[in-house]
Write a protein that holds these residues in place. Structure first.
Motif, mmCIF file in Angstrom:
data_model
loop_
_atom_site.group_PDB
_atom_site.id
_atom_site.type_symbol
_atom_site.label_atom_id
_atom_site.label_comp_id
_atom_site.label_asym_id
_atom_site.label_seq_id
_atom_site.Cartn_x
_atom_site.Cartn_y
_atom_site.Cartn_z
ATOM 1 N N LEU A 1 0.809 -1.221 0.000
ATOM 2 C CA LEU A 1 0.000 0.000 0.000
ATOM 3 C C LEU A 1 0.845 1.274 0.000
ATOM 4 C CD1 LEU A 1 -2.801 -1.027 2.534
ATOM 5 C CD2 LEU A 1 -2.863 -1.129 0.029
ATOM 6 N N GLY A 2 2.152 1.138 -0.006
ATOM 7 C CA GLY A 2 3.013 2.314 -0.042
ATOM 8 C C GLY A 2 2.939 3.146 1.224
ATOM 9 N N ILE A 3 2.897 2.489 2.374
ATOM 10 C CA ILE A 3 2.848 3.187 3.660
ATOM 11 C C ILE A 3 4.255 3.217 4.239
ATOM 12 C CG2 ILE A 3 1.872 3.198 5.984
ATOM 13 C CD1 ILE A 3 -0.517 1.644 4.895
ATOM 14 N N ASP A 4 4.795 4.395 4.467
ATOM 15 C CA ASP A 4 6.149 4.564 4.977
ATOM 16 C C ASP A 4 6.139 5.224 6.347
ATOM 17 O OD1 ASP A 4 7.156 3.446 2.688
ATOM 18 O OD2 ASP A 4 7.770 5.347 1.776
ATOM 19 N N TYR A 5 7.192 4.975 7.088
ATOM 20 C CA TYR A 5 7.342 5.628 8.387
ATOM 21 C C TYR A 5 8.049 6.965 8.209
ATOM 22 C CZ TYR A 5 8.472 6.493 13.266
ATOM 23 O OH TYR A 5 8.558 7.066 14.509
ATOM 24 N N ASP A 6 7.476 8.028 8.762
ATOM 25 C CA ASP A 6 8.050 9.364 8.706
ATOM 26 C C ASP A 6 8.710 9.654 10.051
ATOM 27 O OD1 ASP A 6 8.529 12.136 8.757
ATOM 28 O OD2 ASP A 6 6.871 12.539 7.381
ATOM 29 N N GLU A 7 10.044 9.625 10.072
ATOM 30 C CA GLU A 7 10.761 9.822 11.328
ATOM 31 C C GLU A 7 10.510 11.209 11.908
ATOM 32 O OE1 GLU A 7 14.854 8.990 10.827
ATOM 33 O OE2 GLU A 7 14.565 6.860 10.403
ATOM 34 N N ARG A 8 10.389 12.206 11.039
ATOM 35 C CA ARG A 8 10.181 13.570 11.505
ATOM 36 C C ARG A 8 8.849 13.706 12.248
ATOM 37 N NH1 ARG A 8 11.186 18.200 13.814
ATOM 38 N NH2 ARG A 8 9.693 19.814 13.218
ATOM 39 N N MET A 9 7.808 13.111 11.696
ATOM 40 C CA MET A 9 6.486 13.225 12.298
ATOM 41 C C MET A 9 6.234 12.186 13.377
ATOM 42 S SD MET A 9 5.239 15.826 10.853
ATOM 43 C CE MET A 9 3.567 15.719 11.477
ATOM 44 N N GLY A 10 7.068 11.155 13.410
ATOM 45 C CA GLY A 10 6.870 10.109 14.402
ATOM 46 C C GLY A 10 5.637 9.276 14.128
ATOM 47 N N GLY A 11 5.297 9.108 12.862
ATOM 48 C CA GLY A 11 4.131 8.321 12.479
ATOM 49 C C GLY A 11 4.270 7.843 11.048
ATOM 50 N N TYR A 12 3.245 7.194 10.556
ATOM 51 C CA TYR A 12 3.260 6.634 9.209
ATOM 52 C C TYR A 12 2.514 7.544 8.243
ATOM 53 C CZ TYR A 12 5.066 2.359 11.295
ATOM 54 O OH TYR A 12 5.853 1.453 11.966
ATOM 55 N N THR A 13 2.846 7.408 6.968
ATOM 56 C CA THR A 13 2.214 8.248 5.951
ATOM 57 C C THR A 13 2.055 7.462 4.658
ATOM 58 O OG1 THR A 13 2.386 10.356 4.754
ATOM 59 C CG2 THR A 13 4.427 9.156 5.118
ATOM 60 N N PRO A 14 0.991 7.720 3.903
ATOM 61 C CA PRO A 14 0.843 7.084 2.587
ATOM 62 C C PRO A 14 1.759 7.779 1.580
ATOM 63 C CG PRO A 14 -1.027 8.515 3.023
ATOM 64 C CD PRO A 14 -0.173 8.526 4.259
ATOM 65 N N ALA A 15 2.853 7.131 1.222
ATOM 66 C CA ALA A 15 3.878 7.765 0.393
ATOM 67 C C ALA A 15 3.510 7.783 -1.090
ATOM 68 C CB ALA A 15 5.218 7.061 0.597
ATOM 69 N N GLY A 16 2.756 6.776 -1.541
ATOM 70 C CA GLY A 16 2.375 6.733 -2.945
ATOM 71 C C GLY A 16 3.565 6.516 -3.853
ATOM 72 N N PRO A 17 3.470 6.901 -5.125
ATOM 73 C CA PRO A 17 2.292 7.503 -5.753
ATOM 74 C C PRO A 17 1.213 6.460 -6.043
ATOM 75 C CG PRO A 17 3.995 7.163 -7.403
ATOM 76 C CD PRO A 17 4.598 6.741 -6.085
ATOM 77 N N TYR A 18 -0.007 6.934 -6.216
ATOM 78 C CA TYR A 18 -1.135 6.031 -6.359
ATOM 79 C C TYR A 18 -2.030 6.376 -7.553
ATOM 80 C CZ TYR A 18 -0.219 5.304 -1.318
ATOM 81 O OH TYR A 18 0.347 5.055 -0.095
ATOM 82 N N VAL A 19 -2.798 5.365 -7.957
ATOM 83 C CA VAL A 19 -4.049 5.567 -8.680
ATOM 84 C C VAL A 19 -5.140 5.162 -7.704
ATOM 85 C CG1 VAL A 19 -5.561 4.757 -10.524
ATOM 86 C CG2 VAL A 19 -3.154 5.230 -11.006
ATOM 87 N N LEU A 20 -6.033 6.069 -7.386
ATOM 88 C CA LEU A 20 -7.103 5.818 -6.426
ATOM 89 C C LEU A 20 -8.457 6.031 -7.088
ATOM 90 C CD1 LEU A 20 -5.603 7.778 -3.385
ATOM 91 C CD2 LEU A 20 -5.422 5.321 -3.839
ATOM 92 N N ILE A 21 -9.470 5.446 -6.508
ATOM 93 C CA ILE A 21 -10.842 5.635 -6.996
ATOM 94 C C ILE A 21 -11.661 6.285 -5.891
ATOM 95 C CG2 ILE A 21 -12.967 4.486 -7.733
ATOM 96 C CD1 ILE A 21 -11.335 2.434 -9.184
ATOM 97 N N ALA A 22 -12.356 7.342 -6.244
ATOM 98 C CA ALA A 22 -13.191 8.054 -5.276
ATOM 99 C C ALA A 22 -14.479 7.260 -5.048
ATOM 100 C CB ALA A 22 -13.499 9.455 -5.783
ATOM 101 N N ARG A 23 -14.566 6.606 -3.900
ATOM 102 C CA ARG A 23 -15.759 5.844 -3.545
ATOM 103 C C ARG A 23 -16.396 6.384 -2.272
ATOM 104 N NH1 ARG A 23 -12.202 1.285 -4.440
ATOM 105 N NH2 ARG A 23 -12.573 0.285 -6.460
ATOM 106 N N LYS A 24 -15.548 6.624 -1.255
ATOM 107 C CA LYS A 24 -16.034 7.098 0.038
ATOM 108 C C LYS A 24 -15.447 8.464 0.326
ATOM 109 C CE LYS A 24 -16.661 2.474 2.036
ATOM 110 N NZ LYS A 24 -16.304 1.587 3.169
ATOM 111 N N ALA A 25 -16.310 9.399 0.654
ATOM 112 C CA ALA A 25 -15.883 10.788 0.841
ATOM 113 C C ALA A 25 -14.835 10.916 1.935
ATOM 114 C CB ALA A 25 -17.100 11.663 1.165
#
Length: 245
Positions: A104-128
């Motif tokens: 899913l392209g989820i990476d750990y961001d050391e600066r923020m102390g949490g995880y982030t979706p790094a992408g890049p992605y093709v996504l489909i708008a289904r749920k707002a």
């Protein structure tokens, strides 16, 4: 090709260099270096570690072109394991969780102390809620120039509308929105700083459509096809407002 440049930065402002892990290049930024906000004497990170993988995975699965069953199989887990993980009913072992994060392209961001979706992605708008949350993450809270792409000549895709999310300093993400659906009409409200419709060359538009089609074939193809897409236009997305002629 054309590059739309932002405002020039006054030379008296402080500047710093930052390495871009995607391109391997070093970029020059204006302003104070955020890495200097940490007090070296006390060695205290700016933020406490926050394990938000479940939340990110849940939103990505909701927007992923492929169904959850295919996502689970690609990550080497069962559909039930995936469903229980994103609903916080159960955890995954370390190896399975790593494979899901990588898919899913989820990476750990050391600066923020949490995880982030790094992408890049093709996504489909289904749920707002899901598309809004992922956009906020990948754009750093709206630091992007999102717009709908249409061909300058010829007919647009009759089934899908294509929104480019071009966040500053990161490769682009493409959102496919089904025509005629209520959520598609809500995208300008869900995607902060939405800039409306932008006309692009027929060749570029065809590349967008083809890239999305290829990215939707398998869960593993998603990031691969978008990385290839970004590389084809690498020189243009240095600034967040780029678009080829």
């Amino acid at each position: 090709m054309a590059v739309i440049l932002g405002n020039l930065t006054p030379t008296h402002r402080p500047r710093y260099f930052k390495h871009d892990g995607f391109t391997g290049r070093m970029w020059l930024y204006s302003g104070e270096d955020p890495s200097e906000d940490v007090d070296d004497d006390n060695d205290i990170p700016a933020y406490d570690e926050y394990d938000n993988v479940v939340e990110i995975a849940k939103n990505l699965v909701a927007c992923w072109p492929n169904p959850p069953k295919e996502i689970a199989a690609a990550a080497g887990i069962t559909l039930r394991q995936l469903q229980w993980f994103i609903s916080e009913r159960s955890t995954l072992d370390r190896s399975a969780r790593f494979d899901l994060e990588r898919l899913l392209g989820i990476d750990y961001d050391e600066r923020m102390g949490g995880y982030t979706p790094a992408g890049p992605y093709v996504l489909i708008a289904r749920k707002a809620q899901a598309i809004e949350a992922i956009y906020q993450e990948i754009s750093g809270g709206g630091d992007a120039c999102p717009c709908e792409l249409v061909p300058a000549q010829g007919q647009a895709d009759p089934s899908w509308r294509y929104v480019l999310i071009n966040a500053f300093g990161t490769p682009p993400t493409l959102v496919m929105a089904p025509r005629g659906e209520a959520i598609t009409e809500r995208l300008p409200d869900l995607i902060m700083n939405y800039e409306g419709i932008r006309s692009v060359s027929p060749d570029f538009y065809r590349d967008v459509v083809t890239t999305c089609a290829r990215a939707c074939l398998t869960p593993e193809a998603n990031a691969r096809e978008m990385r290839n897409f970004a590389k084809r236009y690498e020189r243009e997305w240095v600034d967040c407002a780029w678009l080829p002629d």
